[in-house]
Design a protein around this motif. Structure first.
Motif, short mmCIF file in Angstrom:
data_model
loop_
_atom_site.label_atom_id
_atom_site.label_comp_id
_atom_site.label_asym_id
_atom_site.label_seq_id
_atom_site.Cartn_x
_atom_site.Cartn_y
_atom_site.Cartn_z
N ARG A 1 45.94 23.65 41.23
CA ARG A 1 45.75 23.84 42.68
C ARG A 1 47.03 24.30 43.35
O ARG A 1 47.01 25.21 44.19
CB ARG A 1 45.24 22.55 43.31
CG ARG A 1 43.80 22.22 42.90
CD ARG A 1 43.19 21.09 43.73
NE ARG A 1 43.94 19.85 43.68
CZ ARG A 1 43.76 18.90 42.76
NH1 ARG A 1 42.89 19.07 41.80
NH2 ARG A 1 44.46 17.79 42.81
N GLU B 1 42.56 34.76 40.91
CA GLU B 1 43.75 34.44 40.13
C GLU B 1 43.39 33.60 38.91
O GLU B 1 43.93 33.81 37.82
CB GLU B 1 44.78 33.72 40.99
CG GLU B 1 45.38 34.60 42.07
CD GLU B 1 46.31 33.86 43.02
OE1 GLU B 1 47.05 34.55 43.72
OE2 GLU B 1 46.29 32.60 43.06
N ASP C 1 45.23 41.24 48.29
CA ASP C 1 45.48 39.83 48.02
C ASP C 1 44.28 39.24 47.31
O ASP C 1 43.14 39.50 47.67
CB ASP C 1 45.72 39.06 49.33
CG ASP C 1 47.08 39.34 49.92
OD1 ASP C 1 47.99 39.68 49.15
OD2 ASP C 1 47.23 39.20 51.15
N LEU C 2 44.56 38.47 46.29
CA LEU C 2 43.50 37.80 45.53
C LEU C 2 43.30 36.40 46.06
O LEU C 2 44.25 35.74 46.48
CB LEU C 2 43.89 37.68 44.07
CG LEU C 2 43.64 38.86 43.17
CD1 LEU C 2 44.09 38.52 41.76
CD2 LEU C 2 42.19 39.26 43.16
N ARG C 3 42.10 35.94 45.99
CA ARG C 3 41.82 34.54 46.29
C ARG C 3 42.11 33.72 45.04
O ARG C 3 42.29 34.26 43.94
CB ARG C 3 40.38 34.37 46.70
CG ARG C 3 40.08 35.05 48.01
CD ARG C 3 38.62 34.87 48.36
NE ARG C 3 38.35 35.59 49.58
CZ ARG C 3 37.82 35.01 50.65
NH1 ARG C 3 37.48 33.75 50.63
NH2 ARG C 3 37.61 35.72 51.73
N GLU C 4 42.13 32.42 45.22
CA GLU C 4 42.42 31.50 44.12
C GLU C 4 41.50 31.75 42.92
O GLU C 4 41.95 31.76 41.78
CB GLU C 4 42.27 30.08 44.62
CG GLU C 4 42.53 29.03 43.57
CD GLU C 4 42.44 27.62 44.12
OE1 GLU C 4 42.16 26.72 43.31
OE2 GLU C 4 42.66 27.41 45.32
N SER C 5 40.22 31.96 43.18
CA SER C 5 39.28 32.15 42.06
C SER C 5 39.62 33.40 41.27
O SER C 5 39.54 33.40 40.04
CB SER C 5 37.84 32.19 42.56
OG SER C 5 37.63 33.29 43.41
N HIS D 1 48.53 28.20 43.32
CA HIS D 1 47.98 29.26 44.17
C HIS D 1 48.52 29.24 45.59
O HIS D 1 48.40 30.23 46.29
CB HIS D 1 46.45 29.14 44.22
CG HIS D 1 45.83 29.22 42.87
ND1 HIS D 1 45.72 30.40 42.17
CD2 HIS D 1 45.32 28.26 42.07
CE1 HIS D 1 45.14 30.16 41.01
NE2 HIS D 1 44.89 28.87 40.92
N VAL D 2 49.10 28.13 46.00
CA VAL D 2 49.52 28.02 47.41
C VAL D 2 51.02 27.87 47.60
O VAL D 2 51.51 28.07 48.70
CB VAL D 2 48.79 26.84 48.12
CG1 VAL D 2 47.29 27.09 48.17
CG2 VAL D 2 49.11 25.51 47.46
#
Length: 122
Positions: A101, A8, A2-6, A104-105
């Motif tokens: 924002r 991505e 899994d990638l974090r937001e940064s 990503h969620v």
């Protein structure tokens, strides 16, 4: 993985820059994301280790198939959410910032429903 937001955001930046210029180096990503070159270097190392990018001898950045798949998904979300928010009356700058924002969620199910409602394909 899994990638974090940064992560991505870095993949998305590489994709967008490749589409615009065809050639992407770390300095281009730093300028595009308004971050430092050391931050980009660290992120590229992590993305390379995770097999999301590969780096040519001259420093040119390339997405692997896995990296490209993630980047295209995030970029699609960004574009559609921005357009949708603008359609709802949000100014373009705020819409793009909020979309960055949200992309990503948001769950896949919610995104697909927004996409359907906005007139996109399933």
């Amino acid at each position: 993985m899994d990638l974090r937001e940064s992560g991505e955001n870095y993949l998305e930046a590489i994709l967008v820059l490749q589409q615009k210029t065809g050639v992407v180096h770390s300095i281009d990503v730093a300028n595009y994301l308004n971050v430092t070159k050391p931050s980009v270097s660290r992120a590229m190392g992590i993305l390379k280790d995770a097999d999301y990018i590969w780096v040519e001898k001259g420093g040119q950045l390339h997405l692997t198939e896995a990296g490209k798949k993630i980047a295209e998904s995030i970029y699609e979300r960004h574009r559609l959410l921005t357009e949708y928010l603008v359609h709802l009356g949000v100014d373009e700058q705020t819409a793009a910032s909020d979309a960055c924002r949200i992309e990503h969620v948001i769950s896949e199910q919610s995104f697909q429903k927004i996409k359907e409602h906005a007139g996109g394909k399933k």
